[in-house]
Every structure is written in structure tokens, then in C-alpha cells.
Design a protein around this motif. Structure first.
Motif, mmCIF file in Angstrom:
data_model
loop_
_atom_site.group_PDB
_atom_site.id
_atom_site.type_symbol
_atom_site.label_atom_id
_atom_site.label_comp_id
_atom_site.label_asym_id
_atom_site.label_seq_id
_atom_site.Cartn_x
_atom_site.Cartn_y
_atom_site.Cartn_z
ATOM 1 N N GLN A 1 -2.309 -2.851 -10.746
ATOM 2 C CA GLN A 1 -1.290 -2.896 -9.705
ATOM 3 C C GLN A 1 -1.486 -4.136 -8.839
ATOM 4 O O GLN A 1 -2.605 -4.483 -8.475
ATOM 5 C CB GLN A 1 -1.394 -1.624 -8.859
ATOM 6 N N HIS A 2 -0.360 -4.781 -8.484
ATOM 7 C CA HIS A 2 -0.399 -6.010 -7.682
ATOM 8 C C HIS A 2 0.766 -5.998 -6.702
ATOM 9 O O HIS A 2 1.886 -5.632 -7.069
ATOM 10 C CB HIS A 2 -0.309 -7.235 -8.593
ATOM 11 N N TYR A 3 0.484 -6.406 -5.436
ATOM 12 C CA TYR A 3 1.531 -6.481 -4.419
ATOM 13 C C TYR A 3 1.649 -7.909 -3.919
ATOM 14 O O TYR A 3 0.637 -8.574 -3.666
ATOM 15 C CB TYR A 3 1.204 -5.557 -3.228
ATOM 16 N N GLU A 4 2.911 -8.366 -3.748
ATOM 17 C CA GLU A 4 3.159 -9.677 -3.147
ATOM 18 C C GLU A 4 4.601 -9.749 -2.667
ATOM 19 O O GLU A 4 5.523 -9.472 -3.433
ATOM 20 C CB GLU A 4 2.894 -10.794 -4.159
ATOM 21 N N GLY B 1 0.781 -1.228 0.000
ATOM 22 C CA GLY B 1 0.000 0.000 0.000
ATOM 23 C C GLY B 1 0.816 1.283 0.000
ATOM 24 O O GLY B 1 0.247 2.362 0.122
ATOM 25 N N LEU B 2 2.123 1.222 -0.142
ATOM 26 C CA LEU B 2 2.942 2.429 -0.098
ATOM 27 C C LEU B 2 3.108 3.091 -1.465
ATOM 28 O O LEU B 2 3.251 4.310 -1.552
ATOM 29 C CB LEU B 2 4.318 2.114 0.501
ATOM 30 N N VAL B 3 3.120 2.322 -2.525
ATOM 31 C CA VAL B 3 3.288 2.866 -3.880
ATOM 32 C C VAL B 3 1.916 3.297 -4.391
ATOM 33 O O VAL B 3 0.945 2.535 -4.338
ATOM 34 C CB VAL B 3 3.916 1.822 -4.827
ATOM 35 N N THR C 1 4.289 7.321 -7.373
ATOM 36 C CA THR C 1 4.894 7.907 -6.177
ATOM 37 C C THR C 1 5.382 6.784 -5.273
ATOM 38 O O THR C 1 4.616 5.886 -4.910
ATOM 39 C CB THR C 1 3.876 8.800 -5.434
ATOM 40 N N ILE C 2 6.682 6.869 -4.899
ATOM 41 C CA ILE C 2 7.324 5.837 -4.095
ATOM 42 C C ILE C 2 7.942 6.509 -2.867
ATOM 43 O O ILE C 2 8.799 7.390 -3.006
ATOM 44 C CB ILE C 2 8.431 5.121 -4.901
ATOM 45 N N PRO C 3 7.549 6.100 -1.663
ATOM 46 C CA PRO C 3 8.185 6.669 -0.475
ATOM 47 C C PRO C 3 9.509 5.960 -0.170
ATOM 48 O O PRO C 3 9.614 4.746 -0.287
ATOM 49 C CB PRO C 3 7.160 6.403 0.624
#
Length: 181
Positions: free
Chosen positions: A146-149, A134-136, A166-168
Motif C-alpha cells: 500500500q502506498h499513499y501520495e 491513513g484512512l484506507v 475498508t474505505i470511509p
């Protein structure tokens, strides 16, 4: 000099003329070429046993006249009227824009401040490695999937357009502008 070698030369020349003319069918010249002399297959009655070369009747810069039909003039160039047809952009890579590739961005090894923009073809994937869920974020979610794993965010660009990713990192937010063609 005896007559036997002379007869051999005459026979060889006669055979060479007969073989050279075999299968040489007359063809029409291309529209942009001047017609050349036509070739006919000699019959046994036209082959002589002496090797006489007829004198040329034309000048060196102009071929001798033939009975072939004159060549058609080249087609006139056509002009497009109205709005020119637009073609879709190519999907292969160009020097400035990459194709439909997977671009790996390992955050631990990349100086993200130096990366300001990217260009991809539709179907490319930006793989951001080493980040939490959930950060990007993206400003145009309708253009991406978009997919996160397991610490990896895959952003697939599914439609052409411009997306700000946007990337923290290290307490700051870094934005990469991605152009999708």
C-alpha cells in the motif's frame, strides 16, 4: 481433320503428364489415414504418345490395392491415474475476473455503496482517488503493498488470496472484498 492438331494434342498431353509427376515424392500416410496409392515419377520410356486411361480394378468405395506398407493403428488413449495435475490460474482477464490491471476508483464520482466485490490477478492495483492519508485499511496487509501520495491510495495485490479493503466515506465505512488470483 489434319494430323498436325492431333499431334499437338498428343504432345501437350505427354508434356502435362511429365510436368504433373515432377517432384511428387511418395510420403507415408498419417497414422489415422488409410494409405493411398503411391506415385512414381515416370521415365521417358513409360510415357506413351496416346492417352489411354487404364480401367480401375477396385470398387469406388475401396481404393485399389497398393504395395505400400499398412498404416499403423491410431495410438490408444491414455488414462491418468492418481491425482490430476493442477495448473496455475491464468493471468489473463476473464469475464468474471480482471487481469493485472490498474482499477481507478474516484470517490467523488463513484457510488461506493454499490461496489461490493472485485476480482483481480496478482499484480493488479486498486487506485483510490480523493481520500486522506491513513484512512484506507486492509485486513490482510501480507497480501498487499500500500502506498499513499497526494490524495491517492495505491493498493497493489502481490499475493493470491482475499482482501477486505475498508474505505470511509460520508461518516460510514464501506468494505470492498477483493479476490486476488
Amino acid at each position: 481433320m489434319s494430323r498436325a492438331p492431333l499431334r499437338r494434342v498428343v504432345v501437350v498431353l505427354a508434356a502435362t503428364v511429365g510436368v504433373a509427376a515432377c517432384g511428387a515424392d511418395a510420403v507415408s500416410p498419417l497414422p489415422v489415414q488409410a494409405p493411398g496409392p503411391t506415385r512414381t515419377t515416370p521415365t521417358p520410356s513409360t510415357i506413351s504418345t496416346t492417352s489411354a486411361i487404364p480401367a480401375s480394378t477396385g470398387s469406388p468405395s475401396r481404393p485399389p490395392p497398393t504395395s505400400a506398407r499398412p498404416a499403423a493403428p491410431p495410438p490408444a488413449p491414455t488414462r491418468t491415474r492418481g491425482t490430476p495435475r493442477t495448473t496455475p490460474p491464468p493471468t489473463d482477464a476473464t469475464p468474471a475476473c480482471q487481469g493485472a490491471v490498474r482499477y481507478d476508483l474516484p470517490l467523488a464520482e463513484t457510488e461506493i455503496e454499490l461496489l461490493k466485490s472485485l476480482c483481480f490477478a496478482t499484480g493488479a492495483v486498486l487506485r483510490i482517488q480523493g481520500i486522506g492519508p491513513g484512512l484506507v485499511t486492509v485486513d490482510r496487509p501480507d497480501l498487499v503493498s500500500q502506498h499513499y501520495e497526494a490524495g491517492v491510495v495505491d493498493i497493489r495485490f502481490v499475493r493470491p488470496g482475499t482482501v477486505a479493503v475498508t474505505i470511509p466515506k460520508d461518516g460510514r465505512e464501506h468494505t470492498i472484498t477483493v479476490v486476488v488470483r
